[in-house]
Design a protein around this motif. Structure first.
Motif, short mmCIF file in Angstrom:
data_model
loop_
_atom_site.label_atom_id
_atom_site.label_comp_id
_atom_site.label_asym_id
_atom_site.label_seq_id
_atom_site.Cartn_x
_atom_site.Cartn_y
_atom_site.Cartn_z
N THR A 191 15.96 -17.37 -28.50
CA THR A 191 15.44 -18.73 -28.46
C THR A 191 15.17 -19.21 -29.88
N ASP A 203 10.80 -24.05 -21.85
CA ASP A 203 10.86 -23.12 -20.73
C ASP A 203 10.90 -23.87 -19.40
N ILE A 234 8.72 -23.86 -27.07
CA ILE A 234 8.59 -22.68 -27.92
C ILE A 234 8.85 -23.11 -29.36
N TYR A 265 13.90 -16.40 -32.44
CA TYR A 265 12.98 -15.73 -31.51
C TYR A 265 13.75 -15.00 -30.42
N THR A 267 12.84 -14.25 -26.36
CA THR A 267 11.86 -14.63 -25.33
C THR A 267 12.22 -14.00 -23.99
N GLU A 270 7.67 -19.01 -19.88
CA GLU A 270 7.67 -18.02 -20.95
C GLU A 270 6.65 -16.91 -20.65
N ASN A 304 6.71 -13.86 -22.92
CA ASN A 304 6.39 -13.39 -24.26
C ASN A 304 7.52 -13.76 -25.21
N THR A 305 7.15 -14.12 -26.43
CA THR A 305 8.13 -14.45 -27.47
C THR A 305 7.80 -13.64 -28.72
N TYR A 325 13.11 -12.56 -33.49
CA TYR A 325 14.39 -11.87 -33.23
C TYR A 325 14.65 -10.88 -34.36
#
Length: 634
Positions: free
Chosen positions: A222, A228, A234, A254, A256, A265, A267-268, A271
Motif C-alpha cells: 500500500t 481501506d 492509509i 507500506y 498492509t 485495515e 495493521n500497516t 514495506y
C-alpha cells in the motif's frame, strides 16, 4: 569415517521424518462445496467435496428437495466410488435444492449446506457472480478464500483500468480490490490509490487465513492515499509521488493486512526493503546503483506468496526484484500485528551474491526437502524455510515455472523451468531439493534479440510415457519431452495453463478461454469448452489466463473463472462429466492450496499438487494437516 557419515545422515533423515510427522499445517475448514449444473433435458449434474481429513471408508447420501416437497434420497446405496452424480428426469419448473449427508459405519451425519437451482432456470455450464465493477475498470486476476468462516469460498478480484509495464512510461489508474460472495454480494472495495501503479508487477495480493481465526485476511503493498474497505485512509492522502513518466520512485511504501470480511485495515508496516536504503526520495543514480536501472524497471518488480515456514502456520512472503538484486521477506501475523520472521537479500553478503538475477515473474512454494516446512522456489534458485539460500543454479531469469512430482520414479519433487535469455538451458528439468539439473535443452538464437522461450508448461497429457511431459514456446526448442529429456513428439500443445476437467487422470489444457484435450496419437487438441461462446474473455494479453483456475467447488476436478466481456459478471465454469474415481479436494493439499494464493502474481502459472497425478498414479497420501478450530492429530 564412512560409517560415522552414514549414521549422521540417517539421524538427519530421521529428524526430518520426525519433524514432518509432527508438523501439521493449519488449513481452512471447508464444507462440502455442493454444486449443481442444469444440463438440460431434465438432467442435473451434482458434485461435492471429499475432504483431506475424511475417513477412507466415508460414503455419502445425496438428497434433492423439489420446491416445497419433502427432500428425497437419490441413491439406493451410499455413494463411495465418486463424489458426483447425474440426477435425471428433474422437473425444472420447480426449484431444486441438493445436499449430501456423510455416511460412516452405517450412520448418517448432518446435512451439508445446500445448492439451489432456481425454478425455470436455463441450462448453462457455469455459475454467475454479478459484479459492481467501477466505471472504466474490468475484472482481472482473482483469488478465493473463506472470508466469513462459513466453510465456503468468497472471491477477491483485482479490478483494472489502465495499466503499464514497469519498462513503460505512462500514468495508470488506481488499483482496486473487491470482495464478493458467490451470490454477488459486494463485501468491500479497497482503493490502493494513485501511489500504487497499476500493472502485473506491482499489485500482488495474498488472500489467506494468516492468524488462524477461521477467516481469511488480505495482504498487499500500500502507499499514501490507500483507502481501506471502511473508508479509512492509509498514510497522507494529499501526497502524489508519481513522476512525469508515471513511475512512483519516491515516497513511503507500506505493507498492509486487511480484514477479509470488512476490508478494514488491521495493521500497516513499512514495506521491506525500500527502493533505497537511505532516502525516500532517491536520485536516478542512487536507484541505479542498487537495482541496475534508474527508472524502476528492476527495483519495482514485486512477487508474493504464502508459506508454512514452521510447518504449522502460514507466513506472508513479500518479494522485490529478480533481474538483479532480489529480496524476499517473511512476515507473520500475530495478535493483529505483522512481525518480520526473516529477510533474505542477494546483495547482503558474498555467499548470497550467486542468488542475484535468478528470480522469475512467478514463484512456487512447497516442501522440497521433506521436513514438513515449506521452501521457496524463486525461479532458478530456492530458499530454505529459515530464509537461507538452499541452492542456486545460475541459469537465470525466466517467465514460467512448474514444481510437482513430475517424475514419479525419482525420489522427491522436480522443477521444470525455462531460461528467458538465449543460452544452454532454454528448457531445464531439475531436482527441487538440490537444484541438480537433470536435463536441459539449449535455445536457438533468433535474430539479435537474444531471447529464449517465452512460456513453458509441464503436465501429464500422454499416458504412453510415465510422468509429466514438458514443452516450451519459442527459441527454436520444438516438440515435447519426457522426464528423461527424450523428445517424444515434434508437435506440442498450448503452453499457458493446465486443468483437470474430464474423467481420466490426465491433465487437460487451458489456454485463453479454451479447454482442450491433447490427442497424443494424432498430435492435436480437441475442444472441450470455449468460454468465449458465453461472452467471456481471458486476462493479461498474450498470457491469456482466466481470472482464476482451481478446485474451488464440487469434486477434485478444477473450475475456471472468467469475466464477461462487459465486466459485469464472473462466470465459474465447472465440469459436468461424471468422474470414474474420487480424490480429496486439492485445496487440502498444502502445496496446491498456497498455489491458488499466489496464482494472481505477475505472470500467472497453474497450480500443481505435491503428489504425482497420472493414469498410473498411486492413491495420494493423506495430507498432514489440522483444520482450524480442531485438535491436532497425535
Amino acid at each position: 569415517m564412512k560409517k560415522k557419515f552414514n549414521v549422521l545422515m540417517a539421524a538427519l533423515l530421521l529428524g526430518c521424518i520426525s519433524t514432518a510427522a509432527n508438523a501439521q499445517k493449519m488449513m481452512e475448514k471447508l464444507g462440502r462445496g455442493v454444486v449443481a449444473i442444469n444440463q438440460g433435458g431434465g438432467k442435473v449434474y451434482i458434485g461435492w467435496r471429499l475432504l483431506g481429513t475424511d475417513a477412507d471408508e466415508l460414503a455419502f447420501n445425496l438428497y434433492r428437495k423439489s420446491g416445497s416437497k419433502e427432500a428425497v434420497k437419490l441413491n439406493a446405496k451410499p455413494l463411495t466410488a465418486t463424489t458426483n452424480y447425474i440426477d435425471e428426469k428433474v422437473d425444472s419448473t420447480l426449484s431444486q435444492s441438493y445436499f449430501v449427508r456423510e455416511v460412516l459405519n452405517g450412520k448418517e451425519g448432518e446435512a451439508s449446506a445446500p445448492f439451489t437451482l432456481a425454478a425455470n432456470n436455463t441450462a448453462k455450464p457455469y455459475l454467475s457472480v454479478p459484479l459492481q465493477t467501477p466505471e472504466g475498470y474490468h475484472p482481472n486476476d482473482g483469488s478465493v478464500a473463506d472470508l466469513d468462516g462459513d466453510g465456503e469460498y468468497e472471491i477477491v478480484i483485482h479490478q483494472v483500468g489502465r495499466g503499464r509495464d514497469n519498462s513503460q512510461p505512462g500514468i495508470t489508474t488506481e488499483p482496486v480490490l473487491e470482495a464478493y460472495k458467490m451470490n454477488g454480494t459486494l463485501l468491500w472495495r479497497i482503493n490502493l490509490g494513485r501511489n500504487i501503479r497499476e500493472g502485473a508487477h506491482y499489485t500482488q495480493f495474498m488472500v489467506y487465513d494468516f492468524d488462524g481465526d477461521g477467516k481469511a485476511e488480505v495482504a498487499c503493498k500500500t502507499a499514501d492515499g490507500t483507502i481501506d474497505g471502511k473508508g479509512k485512509v492509509i498514510g497522507d492522502s494529499t501526497k502524489d509521488w508519481r513522476n512525469s513518466a508515471g513511475h512512483i520512485l519516491h515516497g513511503p511504501e507500506y505493507l498492509t493486512v486487511f480484514n477479509g470480511l470488512t476490508g478494514a485495515e488491521i495493521n500497516t508496516v513499512n514495506y521491506a526493503p525500500t527502493l533505497h536504503p537511505e532516502t525516500l526520495e532517491p536520485t536516478t543514480d542512487q536507484i541505479k546503483a542498487v537495482w541496475g536501472d534508474g527508472y524502476g524497471n528492476r527495483g519495482m518488480r514485486f512477487l508474493a506468496a504464502v508459506a508454512y515456514l514452521d510447518g504449522k502456520h502460514p507466513s506472508l512472503i513479500m518479494c522485490r526484484g529478480y533481474y538483479t538484486r532480489n529480496v524476499i521477506v517473511a512476515w507473520d501475523l500475530e495478535k493483529g500485528k505483522l512481525k518480520q520472521r526473516w529477510l533474505f537479500d542477494s546483495d547482503a553478503s558474498p555467499e548470497n551474491r550467486p542468488y542475484r538475477g535468478q528470480g522469475n515473474h512467478n514463484l512456487t512454494i512447497t516442501d522440497v526437502d521433506g521436513d514438513g516446512k515449506d521452501e521457496i522456489t524463486y525461479g532458478a534458485m530456492a530458499l530454505d524455510d529459515n530464509g537461507k539460500g538452499l541452492y542456486t543454479t545460475g541459469i537465470g531469469h525466466a517467465d514460467a515455472l512448474h514444481v510437482s512430482d513430475l517424475d514419479p520414479d525419482r525420489p522427491g519433487l522436480e522443477v521444470f523451468d525455462i531460461q528467458e535469455r538465449f543460452g544452454d538451458a532454454g528448457a531445464n528439468f531439475r531436482d527441487a531439493r538440490t537444484g541438480e539439473v537433470i536435463w536441459k535443452k539449449a535455445s536457438v538464437k533468433a535474430g539479435d534479440d537474444g531471447e529464449g522461450p517465452g512460456r513453458g508448461l509441464s503436465l501429464d497429457v500422454d499416458p504412453r510415457y510415465r510422468g509429466f511431459e514438458s514443452w516450451v514456446a519459442g527459441a527454436g526448442i520444438t516438440g515435447m519431452f519426457d522426464v528423461k529429456g527424450n523428445k517424444i513428439s515434434e508437435r506440442s500443445p498450448s503452453v499457458n495453463f493446465g486443468i483437470f476437467w474430464d474423467d481420466d487422470m490426465l491433465s487437460e489444457l487451458l489456454d485463453g478461454t479454451r479447454i482442450t484435450k491433447w490427442d497424443y496419437q494424432n498430435s492435436k487438441a480437441d475442444m472441450l469448452l470455449n468460454a468465449a461462446q458465453y461472452d467471456c474473455v481471458s486476462n493479461n494479453g498474450t498470457k491469456q489466463n482466466p481470472v482464476l483456475s482451481g478446485d474451488i467447488l464440487g469434486d477434485w476436478r478444477e473450475e475456471a473463472i472468467y469475466a464477461t466481456r462487459d465486466g459485469k459478471e464472473l462466470r465459474i465454469f465447472t465440469t459436468t462429466i461424471p468422474a470414474k474415481n474420487r480424490l480429496y479436494t486439492f485445496m487440502h493439499d498444502p502445496q496446491y492450496r498456497v498455489s491458488i494464493a499466489w496464482q494472481n502474481v505477475a505472470y500467472n502459472q497453474p497450480p500443481h499438487t505435491s503428489f504425482y497425478i497420472g493414469q498410473d498414479m498411486k492413491t495420494p497420501p493423506k495430507p498432514n494437516i489440522v483444520i482450524v478450530g480442531e485438535k491436532a492429530k497425535k
